[in-house]
Design a protein around this motif. Structure first.
Motif, PDB file in Angstrom:
ATOM      1  N   ASP A  41      16.745  62.778 -12.621  1.00 31.96           N
ATOM      2  CA  ASP A  41      16.191  62.458 -13.945  1.00 31.96           C
ATOM      3  C   ASP A  41      15.869  63.725 -14.725  1.00 31.96           C
ATOM      4  OD1 ASP A  41      16.365  59.708 -13.700  1.00 31.96           O
ATOM      5  OD2 ASP A  41      14.352  59.498 -12.841  1.00 31.96           O
ATOM      6  N   TYR A  45      17.591  64.799 -18.177  1.00 33.82           N
ATOM      7  CA  TYR A  45      16.743  65.031 -19.350  1.00 33.82           C
ATOM      8  C   TYR A  45      17.158  66.289 -20.092  1.00 33.82           C
ATOM      9  CZ  TYR A  45      12.765  66.205 -22.242  1.00 33.82           C
ATOM     10  OH  TYR A  45      11.990  66.553 -23.312  1.00 33.82           O
ATOM     11  N   TYR A  46      17.259  67.435 -19.393  1.00 32.97           N
ATOM     12  CA  TYR A  46      17.555  68.664 -20.134  1.00 32.97           C
ATOM     13  C   TYR A  46      18.998  68.704 -20.608  1.00 32.97           C
ATOM     14  CZ  TYR A  46      19.842  71.187 -16.229  1.00 32.97           C
ATOM     15  OH  TYR A  46      20.687  71.596 -15.223  1.00 32.97           O
ATOM     16  N   VAL A  51      16.280  60.008 -21.631  1.00 34.70           N
ATOM     17  CA  VAL A  51      15.306  59.935 -20.542  1.00 34.70           C
ATOM     18  C   VAL A  51      13.935  60.245 -21.107  1.00 34.70           C
ATOM     19  CG1 VAL A  51      14.565  60.913 -18.340  1.00 34.70           C
ATOM     20  CG2 VAL A  51      17.006  60.626 -18.805  1.00 34.70           C
ATOM     21  N   ASN A  52      12.978  59.352 -20.843  1.00 33.25           N
ATOM     22  CA  ASN A  52      11.600  59.589 -21.258  1.00 33.25           C
ATOM     23  C   ASN A  52      10.904  60.358 -20.145  1.00 33.25           C
ATOM     24  OD1 ASN A  52       8.697  59.235 -21.635  1.00 33.25           O
ATOM     25  ND2 ASN A  52       9.238  57.748 -23.220  1.00 33.25           N
ATOM     26  N   LEU A  53      10.662  61.647 -20.385  1.00 35.93           N
ATOM     27  CA  LEU A  53      10.151  62.523 -19.339  1.00 35.93           C
ATOM     28  C   LEU A  53       8.777  62.085 -18.847  1.00 35.93           C
ATOM     29  CD1 LEU A  53      10.871  65.011 -17.728  1.00 35.93           C
ATOM     30  CD2 LEU A  53       9.848  66.425 -19.509  1.00 35.93           C
ATOM     31  N   ARG A 115      15.447  71.951 -22.797  1.00 35.99           N
ATOM     32  CA  ARG A 115      16.379  71.035 -23.455  1.00 35.99           C
ATOM     33  C   ARG A 115      16.569  71.409 -24.927  1.00 35.99           C
ATOM     34  NH1 ARG A 115      16.513  64.428 -23.942  1.00 35.99           N
ATOM     35  NH2 ARG A 115      14.805  64.661 -25.407  1.00 35.99           N
ATOM     36  N   ASP A 370       7.796  66.299 -26.991  1.00 33.56           N
ATOM     37  CA  ASP A 370       9.131  65.811 -26.672  1.00 33.56           C
ATOM     38  C   ASP A 370       9.863  65.465 -27.950  1.00 33.56           C
ATOM     39  OD1 ASP A 370      11.283  65.089 -25.234  1.00 33.56           O
ATOM     40  OD2 ASP A 370      10.354  63.412 -24.178  1.00 33.56           O
TER      41      ASP A 370
END
Length: 444
Positions: A41, A45-46, A51-53, A115, A370
């Motif tokens: 995950d 994400y990066y 994707v909700n970190l 990211r 984010d």
């Protein structure tokens, strides 16, 4: 940069597998998929996946605490209804403790910045690629032809264009591109700031994930009595009937994970990667406004000391007009390239908007916020309104000094005072045309 991130994540995962197998034993081996999913995950994400970190990390800690709770109470009988209650209460009561909270903050800050940094590089590349496909206007092509070939037709094949003459031609041809400068430099400055302020410890955060996770697990294990009390109060007491023992006897004897220093080489690689990128960002910061100077180097235009012997567009003499400014608005007074300043190129305006959006996202990343990296290229259309101040756009046609020499036959049409738009002309891309110009002049 992305490759180094992958390398750090892979090495960190190998370290976790090695150390957790010896430290946590069957508790890790039975639940290794939970840790693998976390790493996957974080990678997704990066790479800008949806994707909700925050949700990923909270879900990881919730499931991990569940496993620790069941292990600590393995002597009790736990049915499905009780398990469901435990899952809900762990999340609502926030029983993770301080160690998981600290790790969540560090990981979130680092991966949000990584990211954003990676996306900034991708956006820069895409903007350059799209701008390179913008065609030159018909007026620009005519000006380049006059500057390049007219000395031959006038019997002066060795004469090079005057430096200021070439500058005005190129500034007129690249007027729309020069308007990228403001947002391009803002993006470069913000990326440099992200690299220096938020990626300085990216190696330690990623490489020491196993140690941080293990410390958090030990912290939760130490607080298991308090955790049990709260869960028993919320879900009811447990009945005997499970395995014997507390479930942590063997683990307690292997108290701490020590991350060895085999991964030190990656620290140097990542630091060098960010440093190299920031150095290049500083170099290309003035790129769009420096193009005329680059294209009018000594190989194309005459250098210092030859101002009176260069080709000024009419004959071999000093070039008298001043060098105009950069950008579309300044071209109203350009004596070499006629351009309609009320009609900016829409493709370039779209790329200016993309740069603004990306800079805003990077600034959010500096604050640890984010960001959503959805593709907005189709949402930016622009209308051209507001690009030109009334006092500039309302001016009359510019004045060009008349030619006083006797009429001659040239290999190019006479200059036309009519101001026309150029965005819709179907012409060669500016990169191809400029390359051809450079080759022709070098062959002379």
């Amino acid at each position: 940069f992305s490759g180094y991130m992958d390398d750090l994540m892979n090495r960190s995962m190998v370290t976790l597998q090695d150390t957790f197998t010896s430290t946590w034993g069957f508790l890790y081996t039975r639940n290794s998929q939970l840790f693998q999913d976390l790493y996957q995950d974080l990678k997704d994400y990066y790479r800008s996946a949806s994707v909700n970190l925050e949700e990923v990390l909270n879900e990881f800690w919730t499931k991990l605490l569940e496993k620790l709770f069941y292990q600590a109470n393995k002597q009790s009988s736990i049915d499905e209804d009780y398990q469901e209650c435990v899952s809900k209460k762990i999340e609502t009561l926030r029983l993770f403790g301080e160690a998981p909270h600290k790790m969540t903050i560090q990981v979130t800050r680092t991966f949000v910045a990584a990211r954003a940094f990676l996306q900034g590089l991708q956006t820069s590349r895409e903007v350059v690629g799209k701008v390179l496909q913008v065609p030159l206007s018909q007026k620009c092509v005519g000006a380049i032809m006059r500057m390049t070939y007219c000395p031959h037709c006038r019997g002066m094949p060795t004469a090079k264009p005057c430096a200021n003459y070439c500058s005005n031609v190129m500034k007129g041809c690249l007027a729309n591109q020069a308007d990228l400068h403001t947002e391009w430099s803002h993006l470069a400055d913000t990326m440099i700031e992200v690299g220096e302020r938020r990626l300085d410890d990216v190696e330690s955060v990623i490489l020491y994930l196993p140690n941080q996770i293990s410390e958090a697990m030990f912290s939760m294990m130490d607080n298991m009595e308090t955790i049990n009390s709260k869960l028993f109060q919320a879900c009811g007491s447990l009945s005997e009937g499970g395995a014997t023992g507390s479930g942590f006897e063997d683990i307690t004897s292997r108290r701490r994970v020590v991350v060895d220093d085999r991964l030190g080489g990656s620290v140097t690689k990542m630091a060098k990667s960010v440093s190299d990128v920031n150095m290049k960002l500083r170099e290309i910061r003035p790129y769009w406004v420096s193009l005329p100077k680059v294209l009018c180097s000594d190989r194309v235009a005459s250098g210092t000391g030859a101002e009176d012997k260069c080709w000024n567009g009419m004959n071999r003499a000093r070039y008298l007009p001043e060098v105009i400014g950069d950008g579309l608005a300044s071209q109203i007074n350009n004596p070499e390239v006629e351009i309609d300043i009320t009609k900016p190129d829409m493709k370039i305006r779209q790329q200016i908007m993309q740069l603004k959006i990306m800079t805003h996202r990077l600034k959010n990343a500096l604050n640890g916020q984010d960001v959503d990296f959805q593709d907005t290229s189709d949402d930016v259309s622009g209308s051209g309104s507001g690009m030109c101040a009334d006092d500039i756009c309302s001016r009359g046609p510019r004045v060009v000094a008349p030619v006083t020499e006797p009429p001659r036959v040239y290999a190019y049409p006479p200059r036309n005072k009519e101001v026309r738009g150029s965005a819709s002309q179907s012409l060669p891309s500016f990169s191809i045309l400029l390359l051809s110009l450079l080759i022709l002049l070098l062959r002379r």
